[in-house]
Design an enzyme around this catalytic site. Structure first.
Site, mmCIF file in Angstrom:
data_model
loop_
_atom_site.group_PDB
_atom_site.id
_atom_site.type_symbol
_atom_site.label_atom_id
_atom_site.label_comp_id
_atom_site.label_asym_id
_atom_site.label_seq_id
_atom_site.Cartn_x
_atom_site.Cartn_y
_atom_site.Cartn_z
ATOM 1 N N SER A 132 4.926 2.235 4.995
ATOM 2 C CA SER A 132 4.601 3.103 3.734
ATOM 3 C C SER A 132 4.900 4.296 4.481
ATOM 4 O O SER A 132 5.481 4.780 5.138
ATOM 5 C CB SER A 132 2.789 3.314 3.543
ATOM 6 O OG SER A 132 2.216 3.748 3.074
ATOM 7 N N TYR A 145 -4.708 5.248 8.138
ATOM 8 C CA TYR A 145 -4.020 4.125 7.391
ATOM 9 C C TYR A 145 -2.170 4.984 8.334
ATOM 10 O O TYR A 145 -1.378 4.287 8.368
ATOM 11 C CB TYR A 145 -4.129 4.338 6.192
ATOM 12 C CG TYR A 145 -3.271 3.677 5.449
ATOM 13 C CD1 TYR A 145 -2.966 1.848 6.087
ATOM 14 C CD2 TYR A 145 -1.489 3.239 4.190
ATOM 15 C CE1 TYR A 145 -2.067 0.720 4.703
ATOM 16 C CE2 TYR A 145 -0.998 2.463 3.701
ATOM 17 C CZ TYR A 145 -1.348 1.675 4.051
ATOM 18 O OH TYR A 145 -0.566 0.964 3.405
HETATM 19 N N1 LIG Z 1 1.227 -1.698 -3.056
HETATM 20 C C1 LIG Z 1 1.593 -0.760 -1.948
HETATM 21 O O1 LIG Z 1 1.692 0.010 -2.957
HETATM 22 C C2 LIG Z 1 2.003 -0.508 -0.962
HETATM 23 C C3 LIG Z 1 2.747 0.673 -0.404
HETATM 24 C C4 LIG Z 1 3.525 0.905 0.891
HETATM 25 C C5 LIG Z 1 2.963 -0.456 2.296
HETATM 26 N N2 LIG Z 1 2.541 -1.409 1.100
HETATM 27 C C6 LIG Z 1 2.104 -2.011 3.039
HETATM 28 O O2 LIG Z 1 3.067 -3.439 2.248
HETATM 29 C C7 LIG Z 1 1.598 -4.377 2.677
HETATM 30 C C8 LIG Z 1 1.795 -5.279 1.569
HETATM 31 O O3 LIG Z 1 0.820 -5.417 1.105
HETATM 32 P P1 LIG Z 1 0.140 -5.259 -0.384
HETATM 33 O O4 LIG Z 1 0.898 -4.466 -1.427
HETATM 34 O O5 LIG Z 1 0.632 -6.880 -1.219
HETATM 35 O O6 LIG Z 1 -1.186 -5.136 -0.656
HETATM 36 P P2 LIG Z 1 -2.276 -6.798 -0.657
HETATM 37 O O7 LIG Z 1 -2.281 -7.759 -2.152
HETATM 38 O O8 LIG Z 1 -3.688 -6.201 -0.389
HETATM 39 O O9 LIG Z 1 -1.836 -8.346 0.668
HETATM 40 C C9 LIG Z 1 -2.052 -8.227 1.628
HETATM 41 C C10 LIG Z 1 -1.614 -9.024 2.375
HETATM 42 O O10 LIG Z 1 -2.236 -9.206 3.858
HETATM 43 C C11 LIG Z 1 -2.816 -10.401 3.750
HETATM 44 N N3 LIG Z 1 -3.850 -9.901 5.673
HETATM 45 C C12 LIG Z 1 -4.967 -8.570 5.258
HETATM 46 N N4 LIG Z 1 -6.038 -8.957 6.148
HETATM 47 C C13 LIG Z 1 -5.340 -9.643 7.427
HETATM 48 C C14 LIG Z 1 -5.660 -10.397 8.185
HETATM 49 N N5 LIG Z 1 -6.409 -9.774 8.790
HETATM 50 N N6 LIG Z 1 -4.849 -11.820 8.680
HETATM 51 C C15 LIG Z 1 -4.233 -12.131 7.990
HETATM 52 N N7 LIG Z 1 -3.709 -11.144 6.770
HETATM 53 C C16 LIG Z 1 -4.359 -10.215 6.180
HETATM 54 C C17 LIG Z 1 -4.082 -10.389 2.733
HETATM 55 O O11 LIG Z 1 -4.639 -11.587 2.899
HETATM 56 P P3 LIG Z 1 -6.257 -12.943 2.741
HETATM 57 O O12 LIG Z 1 -6.576 -11.352 2.487
HETATM 58 O O13 LIG Z 1 -5.973 -13.483 2.147
HETATM 59 O O14 LIG Z 1 -6.183 -12.572 5.042
HETATM 60 C C18 LIG Z 1 -2.640 -10.558 1.597
HETATM 61 O O15 LIG Z 1 -1.738 -11.111 2.116
HETATM 62 C C19 LIG Z 1 0.922 -3.969 3.570
HETATM 63 O O16 LIG Z 1 1.343 -4.049 4.788
HETATM 64 C C20 LIG Z 1 0.741 -2.433 2.699
HETATM 65 O O17 LIG Z 1 0.440 -1.377 3.918
HETATM 66 C C21 LIG Z 1 2.200 -1.298 0.069
#
Ligand SMILES: NC(=O)c1ccc[n+]([C@@H]2O[C@H](COP(=O)([O-])OP(=O)(O)OC[C@H]3O[C@@H](n4cnc5c(N)ncnc54)[C@H](OP(=O)(O)O)[C@@H]3O)[C@@H](O)[C@H]2O)c1
Length: 252
Positions: A132, A145
């Site tokens: 991130s 984070y």
């Molecule tokens: N969206 C943004 O703005 C952004 C920016 C920078 C970085 N990121 C990073 O990108 C990645 C994906 O984020 P996203 O935006 O797609 O968020 P999201 O829609 O909240 O997806 C997060 C995913 O992680 C899974 N997860 C959470 N806890 C888990 C656990 N204990 N075991 C297995 N799976 C788990 C969730 O699935 P379940 O709840 O079904 O387990 C979900 O599939 C993350 O690492 C986030 O930090 C996102």
């Protein structure tokens, strides 16, 4: 062509957002994609849509993750599962700190420990770690984070040294704000959350991040794309704050 050399992929955090888009994108290339997350229902729908193999596993469940990696030789590992908690460090709960370290960092370390040696032995593999901009820049947010994502960033660089001499590629993908449900997951699924983080902004979509990952994987095997930062055009990190102490004498 690397995509045709690679046969299997494991994507964590596959039930929504970036992870689901990556599963979809890699499945389109004909890879056998294993999708890991906790939400069984969402994974089942993804499997029906993409043909991926669903694993309803908590990424912090080391025994389950170990068993999965012993059963399959993954050519591509996408460490994407991630969580955040809204409170900054001064108001953090102990459990929140542990959760962020467990999901965002400990699980990534264990998965690399379990999967990368096989890639090295086969002289073939690609690890994609989703960090991130919070791991690269300081700004108002949750310091735990930021710290976990900074660790993932350094791990990505360090892994290249661990695998040096073999055709194992490591890519860190460093997103800024992406239009996913992460904000609803962190701040609650409400109109206010949508208004604060998504509505009216021009944001990259999860599919845009998946496309960047596909670019790194599809590059010739002699090419290691080490780091990709993707932010909205209308988002920029940086800034400097200077303040007088609260008890400073007034200027008058
Ligand atoms: N969206 C943004 O703005 C952004 C920016 C920078 C970085 N990121 C990073 O990108 C990645 C994906 O984020 P996203 O935006 O797609 O968020 P999201 O829609 O909240 O997806 C997060 C995913 O992680 C899974 N997860 C959470 N806890 C888990 C656990 N204990 N075991 C297995 N799976 C788990 C969730 O699935 P379940 O709840 O079904 O387990 C979900 O599939 C993350 O690492 C986030 O930090 C996102």
């Amino acid at each position: 062509m690397p995509f045709s050399d690679y046969r299997t992929a494991l994507v964590t955090g596959a039930s929504s957002g970036i992870g689901a888009a990556v599963v979809e994108r890699l499945a389109r290339e004909g890879l056998e994609v294993h999708a890991l997350a906790r939400s069984e229902k969402a994974l089942r729908a993804l499997a029906e849509r993409t043909g991926c193999i669903a694993h309803a596993i908590d990424v912090t469940d080391l025994a389950a993750v170990t068993a999965l990696t012993k059963k399959h030789a993954f050519d591509v590992l996408v460490n994407n599962a991630g969580v955040d908690k809204p409170r900054g460090l001064l108001k953090a709960e102990a459990d929140d700190i542990d959760l962020l370290v467990d999901v965002n960092l400990r699980a990534v370390l264990h998965l690399c420990r379990l999967v990368v040696p096989g890639m090295v032995a086969r002289d073939r593999g690609h690890v994609v770690n989703i960090s991130s901009i919070a791991g690269a820049y300081n700004f108002g947010g949750n310091s735990t984070y930021h710290a976990t994502k900074a660790a993932v960033s350094m791990l990505s660089r360090q892994l290249r040294i661990d695998a040096f001499g073999k055709r194992v590629r490591i890519t860190e993908v460093c997103p800024g704000r992406v239009a996913t449900d992460i904000f609803a997951h962190v701040h609650g699924d409400s109109a206010e959350t949508h208004e604060r983080f998504v509505k009216g902004f021009e944001l990259p979509q999860a599919a845009d991040i998946a496309e960047a990952i596909a670019f790194a994987i599809a590059a010739p095997v002699a090419v290691n794309v080490g780091h990709i930062e993707i932010t909205p055009t209308l988002q920029v990190p940086g800034g400097l704050q200077t303040t007088r102490p609260a008890d400073a004498p007034s200027k008058a």
